[in-house]
Design a protein around this motif. Structure first.
Motif, PDB file in Angstrom:
ATOM      1  N   THR A  73      29.209 -12.919   2.233  1.00 24.25           N
ATOM      2  CA  THR A  73      30.170 -12.950   1.143  1.00 24.25           C
ATOM      3  C   THR A  73      30.750 -14.345   1.071  1.00 24.25           C
ATOM      4  O   THR A  73      31.598 -14.713   1.873  1.00 24.25           O
ATOM      5  CB  THR A  73      31.295 -11.924   1.374  1.00 24.25           C
ATOM      6  N   GLY A  74      30.247 -15.112   0.119  1.00 29.68           N
ATOM      7  CA  GLY A  74      30.715 -16.479  -0.032  1.00 29.68           C
ATOM      8  C   GLY A  74      32.116 -16.541  -0.592  1.00 29.68           C
ATOM      9  O   GLY A  74      32.631 -15.578  -1.158  1.00 29.68           O
ATOM     10  N   LYS A  75      32.711 -17.689  -0.424  1.00 31.47           N
ATOM     11  CA  LYS A  75      34.066 -17.929  -0.907  1.00 31.47           C
ATOM     12  C   LYS A  75      34.026 -18.779  -2.170  1.00 31.47           C
ATOM     13  O   LYS A  75      33.048 -19.456  -2.439  1.00 31.47           O
ATOM     14  CB  LYS A  75      34.859 -18.649   0.177  1.00 31.47           C
ATOM     15  N   VAL A  76      35.135 -18.764  -2.911  1.00 30.59           N
ATOM     16  CA  VAL A  76      35.316 -19.666  -4.041  1.00 30.59           C
ATOM     17  C   VAL A  76      36.108 -20.844  -3.492  1.00 30.59           C
ATOM     18  O   VAL A  76      37.229 -20.676  -3.012  1.00 30.59           O
ATOM     19  CB  VAL A  76      36.049 -18.985  -5.210  1.00 30.59           C
ATOM     20  N   VAL A 118      24.777 -26.750   2.567  1.00 29.62           N
ATOM     21  CA  VAL A 118      24.064 -25.570   3.063  1.00 29.62           C
ATOM     22  C   VAL A 118      24.851 -24.299   2.764  1.00 29.62           C
ATOM     23  O   VAL A 118      24.282 -23.260   2.445  1.00 29.62           O
ATOM     24  CB  VAL A 118      23.781 -25.712   4.574  1.00 29.62           C
ATOM     25  N   ALA A 119      26.178 -24.384   2.836  1.00 22.20           N
ATOM     26  CA  ALA A 119      27.034 -23.217   2.600  1.00 22.20           C
ATOM     27  C   ALA A 119      27.242 -22.917   1.125  1.00 22.20           C
ATOM     28  O   ALA A 119      27.760 -21.866   0.764  1.00 22.20           O
ATOM     29  CB  ALA A 119      28.395 -23.422   3.270  1.00 22.20           C
ATOM     30  N   THR A 120      26.826 -23.837   0.246  1.00 22.99           N
ATOM     31  CA  THR A 120      27.062 -23.699  -1.191  1.00 22.99           C
ATOM     32  C   THR A 120      25.850 -23.088  -1.877  1.00 22.99           C
ATOM     33  O   THR A 120      24.734 -23.571  -1.734  1.00 22.99           O
ATOM     34  CB  THR A 120      27.375 -25.078  -1.814  1.00 22.99           C
ATOM     35  N   GLY A 121      26.107 -22.033  -2.661  1.00 23.26           N
ATOM     36  CA  GLY A 121      25.034 -21.376  -3.393  1.00 23.26           C
ATOM     37  C   GLY A 121      25.062 -21.649  -4.878  1.00 23.26           C
ATOM     38  O   GLY A 121      24.057 -21.492  -5.567  1.00 23.26           O
ATOM     39  N   ALA A 167      28.889 -17.134 -11.838  1.00 19.53           N
ATOM     40  CA  ALA A 167      28.455 -18.178 -10.911  1.00 19.53           C
ATOM     41  C   ALA A 167      28.472 -17.680  -9.469  1.00 19.53           C
ATOM     42  O   ALA A 167      27.575 -17.998  -8.690  1.00 19.53           O
ATOM     43  CB  ALA A 167      29.346 -19.409 -11.071  1.00 19.53           C
ATOM     44  N   ARG A 168      29.462 -16.877  -9.141  1.00 17.99           N
ATOM     45  CA  ARG A 168      29.532 -16.333  -7.781  1.00 17.99           C
ATOM     46  C   ARG A 168      28.348 -15.403  -7.508  1.00 17.99           C
ATOM     47  O   ARG A 168      27.778 -15.411  -6.419  1.00 17.99           O
ATOM     48  CB  ARG A 168      30.859 -15.599  -7.586  1.00 17.99           C
ATOM     49  N   GLY A 169      27.969 -14.618  -8.517  1.00 20.33           N
ATOM     50  CA  GLY A 169      26.800 -13.762  -8.366  1.00 20.33           C
ATOM     51  C   GLY A 169      25.539 -14.565  -8.128  1.00 20.33           C
ATOM     52  O   GLY A 169      24.676 -14.186  -7.337  1.00 20.33           O
ATOM     53  N   ALA A 170      25.424 -15.706  -8.795  1.00 22.67           N
ATOM     54  CA  ALA A 170      24.248 -16.560  -8.634  1.00 22.67           C
ATOM     55  C   ALA A 170      24.247 -17.288  -7.292  1.00 22.67           C
ATOM     56  O   ALA A 170      23.207 -17.780  -6.862  1.00 22.67           O
ATOM     57  CB  ALA A 170      24.190 -17.576  -9.774  1.00 22.67           C
ATOM     58  N   ALA A 171      25.394 -17.352  -6.629  1.00 21.92           N
ATOM     59  CA  ALA A 171      25.492 -18.051  -5.347  1.00 21.92           C
ATOM     60  C   ALA A 171      24.781 -17.306  -4.230  1.00 21.92           C
ATOM     61  O   ALA A 171      24.581 -17.859  -3.150  1.00 21.92           O
ATOM     62  CB  ALA A 171      26.957 -18.289  -4.978  1.00 21.92           C
TER      63      ALA A 171
END
Length: 180
Positions: free
Chosen positions: A8-11, A47-50, A106-110
């Motif tokens: 679960t990535g962060k904004v 690396v952490a950025t999607g 954009a978060r979904g695409a990450a």
């Protein structure tokens, strides 16, 4: 230092800033960043950025920068704008929806990685609406005296919790959680 854990990535508002609080100099000049920060300096962040969500002005400034060659390696690029350009950019998805929908898209695409927010106005709007989890700032040892401030006037108080500060050569890296 990667923030990607359980998928679960962060904004994350991510920006370089002069010591006197500017993220761009007069005329949106950003060449001072490349003078101090090599393009590959913070690979852990890349690396952490999607995906990346960018304001239209920041996108236009980025296109003018010499190092901006369309080979961004941080995932999908989205630009939130009222008016998409006449000439589409094959490396970018232009969004004309509302802010919350743009962040969700954009978060979904990450793909479970972090979503990077770039642009003073866009970041300010995301902060005001409680959409940001963290702020990552690279403090560059330069005084610009004028330009685009870290946040535009009118931003209400946002409380932050510092959780990391490191030195990488001449750059001081500050990380904050946004208190919600």
């Amino acid at each position: 230092m990667s923030d990607v854990g359980a998928g679960t990535g962060k904004v994350v508002v991510n920006r370089a800033m002069s010591l006197d609080g500017f993220i761009a100099g007069p005329g949106d000049a950003m060449d001072w960043i490349a003078e101090h920060v090599p393009a590959d300096a913070f690979q852990d962040v890349m690396v952490a950025t999607g995906a990346m969500l960018v304001g239209r002005n920041t996108y236009e400034v980025g296109k003018r920068m010499a190092h901006q060659d369309g080979s961004y390696d941080g995932g999908a690029q989205f630009v939130l704008t009222h008016t998409p350009p006449d000439e589409p950019d094959p490396n970018v998805t232009f969004l004309t929806c509302g802010l919350e929908e743009a962040v969700a898209t954009a978060r979904g695409a990450a793909g479970g990685k972090n979503l990077e927010i770039l642009g003073a106005d866009l970041a300010s709007q995301c902060l005001q609406r409680g959409l940001v989890d963290e702020i990552l700032v690279y403090v560059v040892p330069v005084l610009l005296g004028d330009g685009v401030r870290f946040s535009p006037p009118g931003l209400d108080r946002i409380d932050l919790e510092p959780f990391s500060n490191t030195q990488s050569g001449p750059i001081t890296v500050l990380r904050f959680r946004v208190r919600k």
